[in-house]
Design an enzyme around this catalytic site. Structure first.
Site, PDB file in Angstrom:
ATOM      1  CB  SER A 209      -1.119   6.357   4.464  1.00 51.80           C
ATOM      2  OG  SER A 209      -1.883   5.174   4.440  1.00 51.80           O
ATOM      3  CG  ASP A 397      -1.266   1.617   6.498  1.00 55.17           C
ATOM      4  OD1 ASP A 397      -1.834   1.829   5.402  1.00 55.17           O
ATOM      5  OD2 ASP A 397      -1.141   2.497   7.375  1.00 55.17           O
TER       6      ASP A 397
END
Length: 686
Positions: A209, A397
Site C-alpha cells: 500500500s 485503496d
C-alpha cells in the site's frame, strides 16, 4: 516502467574475508543455517549468508540478523507486511510460499466433500477464459465444482510483487486449488471486487500500500459464504490465527509443491470493475440530484428518469477540472477509465508521477497523508485552476482530496461522502473508534443505524451486512460496499468528484458543504500526531507507561474518563462485527456495561466530548495519537460556524501539544502551549 523484480542489492560486507559464522550465538546460529538450507531463492540465500558472515564480528550486523529471526511476520491491520529482506521477519520468496501453503491448507480443511458426479450437461464457460461469464452476478460459481477452492491473486507494481503473486499461484495450484491471477499490476480494489464477482473462496493481494519502497505485503480476503457482510472482506480472528498456525506447520519452503496449472485472467474482470464503479457513482448522483431538486423546486417531477438527472452532472465533461496523482502507483489507468465511463473528463495527471515506479522517486513516503507527498499535485492544481485535487496511494485503496490548496482531512471527506451516499441510499453506516464522531451525529440526524469498530476495514465491513457506507480517518472510504468489501480509492475519487460537480452547479465548493454540515451537526475538529520509532519495542514501552499512569488532566482540563481496550474480553467472547454507538458521555474503565470490542492496543482519554486516543500503527513502526474536539454551533447557523471552529481549534491545539509532551514522557500539563494558527496541528473540520 522501472523493473519491479527486486530492490537494489542489500549493502552487506562480502563474506570472502570474514571469519566463520561459528561465533554466532545459539540458537540463532542453528536458526540461520536451517533457514538457509530451506530457502528456495538463490538471491535471498546469498543475502542472508552475507549477513550471517558479517554478523560474526560486527555488532550492528548481529543485531540486524537477530531482528530478522526475532519472529515471523504476523497478520496485522492490513495482512502481512514487512521489509523486503531474507529471513522469517521479512517479505521474501520463502515467507510468501509458506504463507500461500498455510492459506491453501486452511481452505482445503474447510472445503465440503466432493459431490457425486452430476448428470451430463452442456459445459459452462470458464471465467478465467470466457469474458461473458465475468458479467455473472456476484457470488456466481467460479470453480468447476464446489469442492475445489478458488483463489484470485492480484499484485501492484512494487519490487517483487509480480514474482510473489506468481509464486503464490503456483503454491495454490500445487495444493490442488484453482488459482486465477489478475492480468497485470492493478489497484487493490480490483482484487477485492474480483473475489466477490467470481465467487472465489479467497483472494490474495501482494502490496504494501502506502509503505516505503523497501517494503511489501500480503493481504488476504475471504469469500465467506456464511455471511454477506464478510464475503470478500479481509480476514479477522480466528481465521488469521488459524492460518498462521498452518503457515508455521507448512514445512520447509523448498519442499512446498508447485504447479503451473494456474490461470491468467483477461482484462474483462478489470472492465467489469470499471463499469460497476461508474454505474454505482452515476446512480448515487442521480438519486442525490433528485432529492436536492425536489427540495429546492416545488414543481420537480417524481417521474424524471435517472438518465435525465445524470445529464445535469455528467454530460458536460468540462464542468469539473481535476488534478490527480497516483503517487507512482497503479491507480491512474483504472481511475481515468472510471471517470470517463461515468461521463466526467479524465483528470489531469502529474506527469512525473503518472507511471508505476517501485522506487517512488519524487516522494519521501508514498502516502498522501505525509507532509510533502501531495506537493506536486497541489502545484498542478494551482497551474490549471483545478476545482478538485485528488491523490491515490500506490495501490489506490486510499484517496486524498484538496480544494483551493486546502487538503481536506479523511474525516472531512468521510462526512461529505456519507452525506452524499445517505441522500441516495439511507442505510447502516460505520466508522472506527479513532475517526470523527461526526458520522454518529449524521446517522442520528438521518435516522440510520451506526456502528463503531476497531481500526481497519476488515472490521468496518463486518459491521452490518446491509452497510451502505463506511470510512476511516486514514483516507479510506467504502462508497459501494456491495461491489468492494474494502476501502476503495477509485470509487471514492469518483464520488467526491461528482459531489464537487453538483456543488459547483449550485455555486458552492466542498468547503461550503462542510460548513453546512458543521452548522447541522456541530463542529467536529480532528487532528493527529505520530512518532516514528526505529526500535518497535519503544512503542510497547510508551503504551505501557501511559497505561500504568494515565494522566488525570491534559492542557489544564480534567480527563473525565479513560478506556483501555486491552482490558476488554478475549477474541472468542467478542462480537464479530461492529458495536453500538458509545453513549453521549464516555463510560469509565470500571463500568463493564460499556459496549465491548475485541481487545486492542488502544488507550482512549476523554475530556467531556473531546478525546485523545493512543494507538500503535498496524502497518508502520509508528505510534499514532488521534485528537478530536467538538463544539456546537449556536442556532445551527452557517454564519456561526467560524466562531465555533475557532473555539474547537484552540482546544485542539492545546491537546496537540499536550499529547506530544506525553509521547516525550513529560506530564501532559508540564508545558503550557501558545495558541497558533488553527492549521498548525493539521486539523480537519466537520
Amino acid at each position: 516502467m522501472p523493473s519491479a523484480s527486486r530492490p537494489g542489492p542489500t549493502s552487506l560486507p562480502s563474506p570472502t574475508s570474514l571469519p566463520s559464522p561459528t561465533s554466532l550465538p545459539s540458537p540463532l546460529a542453528e536458526q540461520v543455517e536451517a533457514w538457509l538450507n530451506d530457502d528456495p531463492d538463490p538471491a535471498d540465500r546469498a543475502e542472508l549468508a552475507r549477513l550471517r558472515d558479517g554478523a560474526g564480528h560486527d555488532a550492528t550486523l548481529l543485531a540486524e540478523l537477530t531482528t530478522r529471526f526475532h519472529g515471523p511476520l504476523r497478520f496485522g491491520t492490513a495482512g502481512l507486511r514487512g521489509p523486503l529482506r531474507a529471513g522469517p521477519a521479512g517479505m521474501n520468496t520463502a515467507v510468501v510460499r509458506r504463507a500461500a501453503a498455510g492459506l491453501a491448507t486452511w481452505l482445503t480443511s474447510r472445503a465440503p466433500p466432493a459431490p457425486a458426479p452430476p448428470a451430463p450437461a452442456a459445459p459452462k464457460p470458464d471465467p478465467a477464459t470466457a469474458g461473458s461469464s465475468m458479467n455473472a452476478a456476484p457470488g456466481s460459481a467460479a470453480a468447476p465444482n464446489s469442492s475445489t477452492a478458488t483463489v484470485v491473486v492480484g499484485y501492484d507494481a512494487r519490487h517483487r510483487s509480480e514474482a510473489f503473486a506468481l509464486d503464490s499461484a503456483r503454491v495454490f495450484a500445487g495444493a490442488g486449488l484453482r488459482a486465477l491471477v489478475l492480468p497485470g499490476p492493478l489497484p487493490t480494489p480490483v482484487l477485492a471486487f474480483a473475489v466477490r464477482r467470481l465467487g472465489a473462496d479467497a483472494g490474495v493481494m501482494v502490496t504494501a500500500s502506502h509503505n516505503p519502497a523497501t517494503d511489501n505485503g500480503y493481504k488476504v480476503y475471504l469469500g465467506d459464504a456464511s455471511s454477506d457482510a464478510a464475503r470478500g472482506a479481509q480476514l479477522v480472528a480466528p481465521a488469521d490465527r488459524e492460518i498462521e498456525g498452518m503457515i508455521a506447520a507448512a514445512g520447509p519452503a523448498r519442499a512446498i509443491p508447485l504447479a503451473e496449472t494456474w490461470r491468467r485472467l483477461d482484462a474483462d474482470v478489470v472492465d467489469d470493475y470499471i463499469h460497476a464503479a461508474a454505474t454505482a457513482g452515476r446512480a448515487a448522483t442521480a438519486t442525490a440530484t433528485a432529492t436536492a431538486t425536489a427540495t429546492a423546486t416545488a414543481t420537480a417531477t417524481a417521474t424524471a428518469t435517472a438518465t435525465d438527472l445524470r445529464t445535469d452532472v455528467t454530460t458536460d465533461p468540462t464542468a469539473l477540472t481535476v488534478a490527480y496523482t497516483p503517487l507512482h502507483g497503479v491507480g491512474a489507468g483504472v481511475l481515468g477509465a472510471v471517470f470517463t465511463a461515468a461521463g466526467l473528463a479524465a483528470p489531469r495527471v502529474v506527469h512525473e508521477q503518472a507511471e508505476p515506479d517501485p522506487e517512488f522517486p519524487t516522494v519521501q513516503w508514498p502516502n498522501p497523508e505525509e507532509a510533502g507527498a501531495m506537493d506536486r499535485v497541489l502545484a498542478l492544481g494551482e497551474r490549471i485552476d483545478a476545482d478538485l485535487v485528488l491523490a491515490n496511494d500506490p495501490d489506490a485503496d486510499r484517496c486524498a482530496v484538496a480544494v483551493g490548496g486546502r487538503v481536506l482531512s479523511g474525516d472531512e471527506v468521510g462526512l461529505l461522502l456519507a452525506d452524499h451516499v445517505l441522500h441516495s441510499c439511507p442505510g447502516p453506516v460505520a466508522t472506527t473508534i479513532v475517526s470523527s464522531s461526526g458520522l454518529r451525529a449524521l446517522a442520528a440526524e438521518v435516522g440510520v443505524p451506526y456502528a463503531e469498530t476497531l481500526t481497519g476495514f476488515k472490521w468496518i465491513m463486518r459491521a452490518d451486512a446491509r452497510l451502505v457506507f463506511g470510512y476511516e480517518e486514514a483516507l479510506g472510504y467504502a462508497v459501494a460496499p456491495e461491489l468492494v468489501r474494502d476501502k476503495d480509492g477509485i470509487t471514492a475519487a469518483l464520488a467526491i468528484a461528482l459531489v464537487a460537480a453538483r456543488a459547483k452547479q449550485r455555486g458552492r465548493t466542498l468547503p461550503d458543504l462542510l460548513d453546512e454540515l458543521s452548522a447541522r451537526l456541530g463542529v467536529h475538529l480532528t487532528g493527529q500526531r505520530s512518532a516514528r520509532f526505529d526500535d518497535v519495542t519503544q512503542i510497547d514501552e510508551t503504551m505501557h507507561r501511559l497505561r500504568a499512569q494515565p494522566p488525570t488532566s491534559l492542557a489544564g482540563r480534567p480527563v473525565t474518563a479513560v478506556r483501555d481496550l486491552l482490558a476488554g474480553p478475549r477474541d472468542g467472547d467478542a462480537p464479530a462485527g461492529g458495536i453500538p454507538p458509545r453513549p453521549a458521555r464516555p463510560v469509565d474503565r470500571a463500568d463493564a456495561a460499556h459496549p465491548v470490542l475485541p481487545p486492542a492496543d488502544v488507550l482512549m482519554l476523554f475530556l467531556d466530548e473531546d478525546r485523545v486516543i493512543f494507538r500503535p500503527s498496524g502497518t508502520e513502526p509508528k505510534l499514532k495519537v488521534y485528537l478530536e474536539t467538538v463544539e456546537p454551533v449556536p442556532g445551527h447557523a452557517v454564519d456561526a460556524v467560524p466562531a465555533a471552529r475557532d473555539q474547537a481549534a484552540a482546544r485542539l491545539l492545546h491537546l496537540h501539544t499536550a499529547a506530544g509532551n506525553l509521547l516525550d514522557g513529560r506530564d501532559g500539563d508540564h508545558i503550557s502551549p501558545k495558541i497558533r494558527s488553527p492549521a498548525s496541528p493539521s486539523p480537519g473540520t466537520i
